[in-house]
Design an enzyme around this catalytic site. Structure first.
Site: not given
Length: 294
Positions: A186, A246
């Site tokens: 990611r 995050c």
């Protein structure tokens, strides 16, 4: 507990407390489970079926700024005070948080950090979570009794929360090291984000430390010497300020917890994290190796 509350408590410690009927006004246990919609898990429903005896349920989405377009942004001090007071928590309560993730820990550090942020340092994470609690044969129950409401007075440390503008300015100034706790794929942009309206990647200068590296194979938190090695190998200096990010501000708190365990005075969380950054940042501030499209 001593004046300095341990960041982690063991399953055996909590099992002894449960067995000795210590759960109450001075010790509250919270199931802080939260999952992305794609997992199709309903943590509140799971709590109703089975949980650690005496525990309550902390809903990260409910105890948040419901007016924000972004997921579970922080609530106001008054909202937090009201919410945790309803869970039977006062300013003299030792709070232990856990979650039911198969990883051993996922969302519990977020709630640990929220208590710290709102001035309540007497909070611990159950090491290994529900996963290890059950594996070790400790009791679970479906019984739940709403505790008597208590007064809680929150005191927000706003300096521990960073926003889009702070991170944008830091890209130019390079003053603070920023860690991104998402998976390597990611972060690099080679694996999809769990939210359909968001592409993967990262902002300039971010350092990738996937939150799962802070857990051992059993789902318990790594020992301090391993944590030190992880930060060192990532090039993170814990003698200097640290910001973390995050997907939406949940797993970033694993980095805060790990740094706290090593004596860092307080890593700061970019609350909107990548979900906000992707929607607001100019294209030159989105770095990706992938060619994915929404």
């Amino acid at each position: 507990m001593a004046a300095q509350t341990r960041a982690l408590v063991s399953g055996q410690w909590l099992a002894d407390a449960v067995r000795n009927n210590l759960v109450g006004p001075k010790l509250r246990v919270l199931d802080a489970s939260w999952y992305l919609p794609k997992t199709k898990r309903d943590p509140r429903s799971e709590f109703a079926q089975t949980h650690i005896p005496g525990s309550g349920f902390f809903d990260i989405d409910e105890c948040s700024d419901r007016s924000s377009q972004f997921d579970h942004m922080l609530p106001t001090s008054s909202h937090f005070s009201e919410y945790v007071g309803d869970l039977g928590i006062g300013n003299d309560t030792h709070v232990v948080v856990y979650d039911t993730s198969g990883l051993g820990s996922f969302s519990a550090p977020r709630v640990w950090w929220m208590f710290q942020l709102f001035g309540h340092s007497s909070v611990s994470v159950l090491d290994g979570g529900m996963k290890n609690w059950v594996a070790d044969g400790h009791p679970v129950t479906a019984e739940h009794h709403k505790p008597e409401r208590r007064q809680f007075q929150a005191t927000l440390n706003r300096s521990w929360v960073k926003n889009f503008e702070d991170v944008l300015e830091n890209i130019s100034s390079h003053k603070v090291q920023v860690v991104d706790a998402r998976s390597a794929g990611r972060f690099r942009g080679t694996e999809p984000e769990p939210r359909d309206d968001t592409l993967p990647g990262h902002f300039p200068g971010a350092i990738n430390m996937p939150f799962t590296t802070f857990l051992d194979d059993s789902g318990k938190h790594q020992r301090p010497e391993i944590l030190s090695k992880l930060f060192r190998e990532a090039g993170v200096d814990l003698q200097k300020p640290l910001w973390v990010s995050c997907g939406s501000g949940v797993t970033a708190c694993h980095v805060v917890l790990a740094a706290h365990m090593l004596g860092h005075p307080g890593a700061c969380v970019y609350d909107g994290s990548w979900s906000e950054w992707f929607k607001k940042a100019p294209a030159e501030h989105i770095i990706s190796e992938g060619g994915m499209s929404v």
